[in-house]
Design a protein around this motif. Structure first.
Motif, PDB file in Angstrom:
ATOM      1  N   THR A  54       0.846  -1.184   0.000  1.00 27.11           N
ATOM      2  CA  THR A  54       0.000   0.000   0.000  1.00 27.11           C
ATOM      3  C   THR A  54       0.885   1.239   0.000  1.00 27.11           C
ATOM      4  OG1 THR A  54      -0.116   0.304   2.406  1.00 27.11           O
ATOM      5  CG2 THR A  54      -1.704  -1.232   1.414  1.00 27.11           C
ATOM      6  N   ARG A  55       0.273   2.358  -0.078  1.00 23.38           N
ATOM      7  CA  ARG A  55       0.998   3.625  -0.079  1.00 23.38           C
ATOM      8  C   ARG A  55       1.848   3.807   1.170  1.00 23.38           C
ATOM      9  NH1 ARG A  55      -2.611   9.007  -0.407  1.00 23.38           N
ATOM     10  NH2 ARG A  55      -1.134  10.434   0.560  1.00 23.38           N
ATOM     11  N   TRP A  56       1.410   3.279   2.304  1.00 15.85           N
ATOM     12  CA  TRP A  56       2.117   3.465   3.571  1.00 15.85           C
ATOM     13  C   TRP A  56       2.921   2.248   3.996  1.00 15.85           C
ATOM     14  CZ3 TRP A  56       2.182   8.292   3.636  1.00 15.85           C
ATOM     15  CH2 TRP A  56       1.067   9.056   3.357  1.00 15.85           C
ATOM     16  N   GLY A  57       2.848   1.158   3.249  1.00 16.18           N
ATOM     17  CA  GLY A  57       3.601  -0.043   3.576  1.00 16.18           C
ATOM     18  C   GLY A  57       2.752  -1.280   3.350  1.00 16.18           C
ATOM     19  N   PRO A  58       3.353  -2.459   3.461  1.00 13.33           N
ATOM     20  CA  PRO A  58       2.640  -3.706   3.166  1.00 13.33           C
ATOM     21  C   PRO A  58       1.657  -4.093   4.268  1.00 13.33           C
ATOM     22  CG  PRO A  58       4.860  -4.180   3.901  1.00 13.33           C
ATOM     23  CD  PRO A  58       4.758  -2.687   3.794  1.00 13.33           C
ATOM     24  N   VAL A  59       0.621  -4.829   3.857  1.00  9.42           N
ATOM     25  CA  VAL A  59      -0.377  -5.380   4.783  1.00  9.42           C
ATOM     26  C   VAL A  59      -0.566  -6.848   4.411  1.00  9.42           C
ATOM     27  CG1 VAL A  59      -2.747  -5.257   5.643  1.00  9.42           C
ATOM     28  CG2 VAL A  59      -1.569  -3.164   4.943  1.00  9.42           C
ATOM     29  N   GLN A  60      -0.556  -7.717   5.413  1.00 11.58           N
ATOM     30  CA  GLN A  60      -0.755  -9.148   5.185  1.00 11.58           C
ATOM     31  C   GLN A  60      -1.684  -9.695   6.259  1.00 11.58           C
ATOM     32  OE1 GLN A  60       2.726 -11.664   5.600  1.00 11.58           O
ATOM     33  NE2 GLN A  60       2.009 -12.943   3.909  1.00 11.58           N
ATOM     34  N   VAL A  61      -2.601 -10.559   5.848  1.00 17.73           N
ATOM     35  CA  VAL A  61      -3.606 -11.114   6.752  1.00 17.73           C
ATOM     36  C   VAL A  61      -3.470 -12.625   6.803  1.00 17.73           C
ATOM     37  CG1 VAL A  61      -6.086 -11.353   7.173  1.00 17.73           C
ATOM     38  CG2 VAL A  61      -5.186  -9.220   6.257  1.00 17.73           C
ATOM     39  N   GLU A  62      -3.633 -13.177   7.999  1.00 14.57           N
ATOM     40  CA  GLU A  62      -3.620 -14.627   8.208  1.00 14.57           C
ATOM     41  C   GLU A  62      -4.966 -15.018   8.814  1.00 14.57           C
ATOM     42  OE1 GLU A  62       0.022 -16.871   9.629  1.00 14.57           O
ATOM     43  OE2 GLU A  62      -1.244 -16.858  11.418  1.00 14.57           O
ATOM     44  N   VAL A  63      -5.638 -15.986   8.182  1.00 19.46           N
ATOM     45  CA  VAL A  63      -6.985 -16.376   8.592  1.00 19.46           C
ATOM     46  C   VAL A  63      -6.977 -17.836   9.038  1.00 19.46           C
ATOM     47  CG1 VAL A  63      -9.397 -16.529   7.865  1.00 19.46           C
ATOM     48  CG2 VAL A  63      -7.901 -14.830   6.828  1.00 19.46           C
TER      49      VAL A  63
END
Length: 134
Positions: A54-63
């Protein structure tokens, strides 16, 4: 004369503050991780979505799924390069996680004031759900 002095001091202060502001773009960046899936003996299945830049840094989700339901959501990677990012995400991520658990899908609202993180979260979440066949 006083107005001109106040205007000059105010303008100089504003310029100094703007030039001194650090954005999270200078924060740590990670490379995109490949999605992973793991099963545990109790029937729980954990799926990690891709790291979404993203513009401000990475995002990762674990479900984590158990019995076909989303039972847990964690966010191992999110923007935290400065105090502003930390404040925003300390408020926004618990809301996003709770909305995911309630909706049992990626059909959730963005969090006001954390739109960029919310969009990265939903993208990674949807990819994890797609990988899990949901």
């Amino acid at each position: 004369m006083k107005r001109i002095v106040f205007w000059l001091v105010g303008t100089a202060t504003a310029v100094a503050l703007l030039l001194g502001y650090r954005t999270s773009l200078s924060g740590p960046m990670t490379t995109a991780a490949q999605p992973l899936a793991a099963s545990s003996p109790g029937g729980a299945n954990t799926v990690t979505g891709p790291s979404v830049d993203t513009r401000w840094g990475p995002v990762q989700v674990e479900v984590t799924f158990n019995g076909g339901r989303i039972t847990a959501v964690t966010v191992p990677v999110y923007p935290d390069g400065n105090r502003k990012d930390q404040q925003i995400n300390a408020r926004a991520l618990p809301i996003l996680v709770q909305e995911t658990l309630t909706a049992q899908s990626a059909d959730i609202d963005t969090v006001s004031g954390a739109t960029v993180t919310s969009e990265g979260y939903v993208s990674s979440l949807q990819a994890a759900l797609d990988q899990a066949g949901r």
